[in-house]
Motif scaffolding. Structure first.
Motif, mmCIF file in Angstrom:
data_model
loop_
_atom_site.group_PDB
_atom_site.id
_atom_site.type_symbol
_atom_site.label_atom_id
_atom_site.label_comp_id
_atom_site.label_asym_id
_atom_site.label_seq_id
_atom_site.Cartn_x
_atom_site.Cartn_y
_atom_site.Cartn_z
ATOM 1 N N PRO A 97 38.433 31.228 36.865
ATOM 2 C CA PRO A 97 36.973 31.237 36.964
ATOM 3 C C PRO A 97 36.347 29.911 36.523
ATOM 4 C CG PRO A 97 37.654 32.454 35.031
ATOM 5 C CD PRO A 97 38.912 32.081 35.751
ATOM 6 N N GLU A 130 38.860 33.517 42.012
ATOM 7 C CA GLU A 130 39.332 34.589 42.885
ATOM 8 C C GLU A 130 40.490 35.300 42.178
ATOM 9 O OE1 GLU A 130 39.810 37.150 46.013
ATOM 10 O OE2 GLU A 130 38.209 35.633 45.887
ATOM 11 N N PRO A 131 40.408 36.605 41.874
ATOM 12 C CA PRO A 131 39.333 37.550 42.224
ATOM 13 C C PRO A 131 37.995 37.199 41.575
ATOM 14 C CG PRO A 131 41.310 38.692 41.462
ATOM 15 C CD PRO A 131 41.500 37.263 41.137
ATOM 16 N N ASN A 132 36.949 37.859 42.022
ATOM 17 C CA ASN A 132 35.615 37.556 41.531
ATOM 18 C C ASN A 132 35.545 37.796 40.019
ATOM 19 O OD1 ASN A 132 32.932 36.744 41.881
ATOM 20 N ND2 ASN A 132 32.248 38.883 41.922
ATOM 21 N N PRO A 133 35.159 36.786 39.220
ATOM 22 C CA PRO A 133 35.143 36.949 37.756
ATOM 23 C C PRO A 133 34.061 37.929 37.304
ATOM 24 C CG PRO A 133 35.133 34.634 38.400
ATOM 25 C CD PRO A 133 34.817 35.420 39.632
ATOM 26 N N THR A 134 34.296 38.532 36.150
ATOM 27 C CA THR A 134 33.274 39.329 35.466
ATOM 28 C C THR A 134 32.657 38.490 34.370
ATOM 29 O OG1 THR A 134 34.928 40.237 33.949
ATOM 30 C CG2 THR A 134 34.458 41.497 35.933
ATOM 31 N N THR A 180 43.470 32.403 45.358
ATOM 32 C CA THR A 180 43.436 32.838 43.954
ATOM 33 C C THR A 180 43.183 31.648 43.041
ATOM 34 O OG1 THR A 180 44.960 34.630 44.434
ATOM 35 C CG2 THR A 180 44.707 33.998 42.133
ATOM 36 N N ASN A 196 38.745 36.624 35.052
ATOM 37 C CA ASN A 196 39.312 37.383 36.174
ATOM 38 C C ASN A 196 40.829 37.520 36.031
ATOM 39 O OD1 ASN A 196 40.166 34.817 36.724
ATOM 40 N ND2 ASN A 196 39.455 34.782 38.861
ATOM 41 N N THR A 206 28.546 32.261 38.467
ATOM 42 C CA THR A 206 29.914 31.828 38.734
ATOM 43 C C THR A 206 29.902 30.791 39.847
ATOM 44 O OG1 THR A 206 30.243 33.617 40.320
ATOM 45 C CG2 THR A 206 30.837 34.063 38.033
ATOM 46 N N THR A 207 30.726 29.789 39.693
ATOM 47 C CA THR A 207 30.847 28.747 40.715
ATOM 48 C C THR A 207 32.221 28.749 41.353
ATOM 49 O OG1 THR A 207 31.473 27.152 39.011
ATOM 50 C CG2 THR A 207 29.124 27.293 39.587
#
Length: 922
Positions: A225, A253-257, A222, A297, A249-250
């Protein structure tokens, strides 16, 4: 109970329907209406009062500082479907009819809702490292918008987390959030702390709102972002190009919006966002600015990267000529210095380049022809050509050329002619153009002649006051020195300044001139239109007053009736004229006009003189108006008063129209007085239909103004509650008796001095109910009389052309005559126009016991009539007489009680069925 007069100030009460969760009373008489968001709110304002009060709903947002909304609802029922949270607050119902103070009631609407919760995760700031969740302490914060306040609970997997249940877990509410959130603190992060965490938000199922929950998965990966923009900063483009901004995104976690925002608050309408790519097709200068990519995220703070888009442009080319500043002369002369300046707005300014041409050939800077470009920070986009020691050979056309490096944008060229005819400007106003006199509504041209070469731009403004120009701006530009005003108005009268601009001309002290504008307009008069109602044989005075006019001299007036001239003259010192009809006749009805004239035109006062009667005013507070309730039909007691009945001729009849039913003519016997209550019973109305009723008064003039109301079937009349409010309904105290009847209830009546007389409750058995009684304690004396008088009731014949057979009415009431000193209770019939007094229609004397009894008496009036109840004081103080629940029914009395059969002094025919009824009080 009773009313002193049908005319009454308004009262108001708010009732509710719709989808309320709960309605409760709070202190200070505030009611709270609770409703779930998305349901239907329906509040109804029930009013009493005569004339019928006007109703207005308004709203505040719930606190004293909130202002009333501009929008109001002028309806009895306030209906809001799919109510939203912002529509909660305090709603006010205001009723007013011009009598007394307006009646106002309020109810607070509380909208309940619960949004899905949101979990955000943060690290301990002091222990932040490169990888987010290598820290020992992690904070999970849960937030949900709600009303009422939300309660939170945390779960790890299926286990409920509570304070003290796990040494590695701490649950708390920050003091400054006041219950808005609940934070789960994981101390000294352990392997078992990597799990699914659930936050459950609850409002305890109020209004049927179920709990909401959200799950967050905490792992050793986790992280907050991080993003990268795959574009340059800034991005310089030409207008019309398509620009694509790419954001990736580089980490996280979780995957950013990803989302895009701009410095102008909203993205351009034609922009396209797909994933992390923002595309701006055919970009324009207005779409230039800062664009930011935001990644979130709910872990840590959102990541944000920005870039600036610059759209290349050239615009607003200007020039000015500056004479030799070392000589006090504005003219250009041989042997002196002259400077030509050129200014252009450029984006980006650092790409701007200038070039100079003389008669089409390129120039270079020299000792006598000095070309400079000013510092962008001091005067951006400006270049100067200084001509030292002007010679004859220097005369010609000089061209300033502005361009942007790299091309792609059209150049701007500005030509300046330097010759022996190049002279500073001069402004003059043509002869006869000031002052300029025009009429309101005309099109006018204000003109200033400008001489000199080159001719500069002329700036127009108001010279006499700080006011905008006719187009709304403070300054208007003109290239020919003419200011054109269309549809000129009186407010435009004043002084206008024309002034040379330093642009496109000489950079010298501005030249200016002033033009005076005078706008003439016809007289403004009052009243523009006034309806005057008057009866025949009475005087009518009409007054027309001049408010303003220009010119105000030579004002002439003419009074006319139709096309016939009545009177004419001139104004002297007065600003008004009056015309009087001494005795109005039929030929005097019509439209009177008074025309007031000056040079600009005429103003007109119009008086519509008519004998039309004012509209009747329906009485909406009739007690138990539904008097007939058979299986398929019902009857309705229609009551009204007449507005200003004495203003016009006597009302001889009413025209009663019932849509989809019938039309009646109701004759009127005698003269209707102001406030007199008129009654007509509607019959054979079909259940459950509603009817539109139109009532029109008729005089010698003809039909007057109509009034419309809707009659609706409201169910069993027996369910109508009794009147228990002040004042005494419809009845008045007789002014020629010895003392008054008193309105009271058993719950408040003082029996200290008369314990063995008077009722212990009202007729229905309620100690809170009200009734009327005569108080026989001192200083009352034996034989003294108190009378209550009803309003006049119209006799309604079945034959509209006369009364061949007088109709029968049944007058009934309940009485209480208990005490050893009881005197006498009488009931009289009093007819309009009656001169000689008649005996009572009903009479009873002496102690009748401590109970309520009913009396009924049949009466047969031949004209409009009143009923009178008379109480006579007996020999002592234990002689209180009380009455309650008085009704008047059309038709002979039936089911006569024993007391009525025994004491009915009016005699009586065999009882027949009751057809119509009037409930006087209850």
């Amino acid at each position: 109970m009773f009313c002193l007069s049908p005319t009454a100030p308004p009262t108001v009460r708010i009732v509710h329907s719709g989808h309320a969760c709960n309605v409760e009373e709070e202190r200070h008489t505030e009611r709270v209406y609770t409703i779930r968001e998305g349901e239907t709110l329906e509040l109804t304002c029930l009013v009493t009062g005569h004339p019928r009060p006007q109703i207005r709903w308004t709203k505040t947002a719930g606190s004293v500082s909130d202002r009333f909304q501009d929008s109001s609802v002028f309806n009895e029922t306030l209906h809001i479907s799919k109510i939203q949270r912002h529509q909660g607050g305090r709603y006010y119902c205001k009723a007013e009819n011009g009598l007394g103070s307006p009646a106002i009631k309020s109810i607070r609407v509380d909208v309940y809702y619960l949004d899905d919760p949101l979990v955000t995760v943060h690290q301990s700031v002091g222990e932040a490292k490169e990888q987010f969740y290598y820290e020992r302490t992690v904070f999970l914060r849960c937030v949900a918008n709600s009303n009422p306040p939300v309660r939170y609970s945390w779960h790890r997997g299926r286990d409920v987390l509570s304070q003290g249940s796990d040494k590695g877990v701490e649950i708390y509410e920050p003091f400054f959030t006041q219950g808005e959130t609940k934070i789960l603190k994981l101390k000294n992060l352990r392997p078992q702390d990597y799990a699914n965490y659930s936050c459950i938000a609850s409002v305890r199922n109020v209004c049927g709102i179920s709990d909401r929950n959200i799950v967050f998965k905490l792992t050793n990966k986790t992280a907050s972002p991080s993003i990268k923009l795959l574009v340059e900063d800034p991005i310089v483009v030409n207008p019309g190009q398509t620009v694509s901004l790419v954001c990736i995104t580089t980490g996280g976690e979780p995957n950013p919006t990803l989302s895009w925002v701009s410095s102008s608050d909203s993205l351009p309408e034609k922009s396209v966002v797909k994933g992390g790519t923002l595309t701006l097709p055919a970009i324009t200068s207005d779409e230039a600015g800062v664009y930011s990519c935001v990644a979130s995220n709910n872990v840590g703070n959102p990541a944000k990267k920005s870039t600036t888009i610059v759209v290349r442009a050239l615009k607003k080319g200007r020039f000015w000529i500056t004479p030799d500043p070392y000589h006090n002369d504005d003219n250009i002369q041989i042997g002196r210095e002259v400077k030509i300046s050129c200014q252009v707005e450029a984006t980006p300014p650092e790409e701007l380049t200038f070039g100079w041409l003389k008669n089409g050939r390129a120039m270079r800077s020299s000792e006598r022809m000095v070309i400079t470009q000013t510092d962008p920070d001091i005067s951006p986009g400006t270049t100067n050509l200084d001509i030292i020691d002007l010679k004859f050979t220097d005369f010609g056309t000089y061209t300033c050329v502005a361009a942007l490096k790299g091309g792609g944008i059209p150049e701007i060229s500005i030509d300046v002619n330097i010759s022996s005819t190049t002279v500073p400007p001069n402004l003059t106003v043509p002869r006869g153009k000031s002052p300029l006199v025009v009429r309101e509504g005309d099109t006018v041209e204000l003109e200033c002649l400008v001489s000199g070469k080159p001719k500069p731009i002329i700036l127009w403004s108001r010279a006499d006051k700080e006011a905008p120009m006719p187009d709304g701006s403070l300054q208007a530009e003109s290239y020919d020195g003419v200011l054109r005003i269309v549809n000129v108005s009186r407010e435009m009268t004043g002084s206008y300044r024309c002034q040379t601009s330093q642009f496109n001309g000489f950079n010298v002290k501005p030249r200016e001139a002033v033009v005076e504008l005078i706008v003439q307009y016809p007289p403004s008069v009052e009243p523009v239109l006034l309806e005057m109602r008057q009866g025949l044989g009475r005087p009518v005075a009409m007054n027309c007053r001049v408010l303003r006019a220009h010119p105000s001299r030579v004002l002439r007036y003419e009074w006319r009736l139709g096309n016939r001239l009545l009177h004419a003259g001139h104004f002297d010192q007065s600003d008004e004229t009056e015309y009087t009809v001494k005795s109005l006749n039929r030929e005097g009805w019509g439209e009177y006009t008074c025309d007031v004239n000056n040079e600009a035109g005429a103003g007109r006062c119009t008086f519509l003189v008519t004998g039309k009667a004012y509209p009747p005013e329906f009485y909406y507070d009739t007690y138990s108006p539904l008097w007939q309730n058979r299986p398929t039909v019902y009857g309705f007691k229609l009551q009204w008063t007449q507005m200003n009945p004495n203003t016009v001729d006597r009302i001889v009849a009413y025209r009663l129209g019932i849509r989809q039913h019938s039309v009646f003519i109701i004759p009127v016997d005698g003269t209707i007085t102001k406030g007199e209550l008129n009654t007509h019973n509607l019959t054979e109305l079909i259940k459950p239909a509603a009817y539109e009723v139109r009532l029109t008064p008729i005089t010698r003039f003809g039909e007057g103004d109509s009034t419309i109301r809707i009659i609706t079937y409201s169910g069993d009349p027996g369910l109508t509650p009794s009147f228990e409010e002040e004042p005494i309904c419809m009845f008045t105290q007789d002014k020629n008796d010895d003392f008054d009847w008193t309105r009271h209830s058993a719950a408040t009546r003082d029996t200290k001095y008369t314990p063995n007389t008077g009722p212990s409750d009202d007729r229905s058995g309620s100690k809170q109910g009200f009734y009327m009684y005569i108080e026989t304690s001192r200083p009352r004396k034996e034989g003294e009389v108190a009378r209550l008088v009803s309003p006049f009731f119209n006799v309604v014949p079945k034959n509209p052309y006369g009364i061949a057979n007088p109709p029968a009415y049944c007058f009934s009431f309940f009485f209480h005559m208990y005490g050893k000193h009881i005197g006498t209770l009488n009931a009289f019939l009093r007819q309009k126009g009656q001169t000689a007094a008649e005996g009572p229609a009903w009479s009873l004397s002496g102690n009748q016991g401590d109970r309520w009894k009913q009396a009924k008496v049949s009466i047969h009036p031949t004209a409009s009539f009143q009923v009178v109840l008379e109480g006579i004081r007996g020999p002592g103080i234990e002689g209180d007489i009380a009455i309650d629940d008085v009704t008047l029914e059309e038709g002979e009395c039936r089911d006569l009680p024993p007391i009525s059969k025994h004491k009915n002094t009016a005699g009586g025919a065999e009882p027949r069925s009751v057809l119509k009824s009037v409930r006087i009080w209850g």
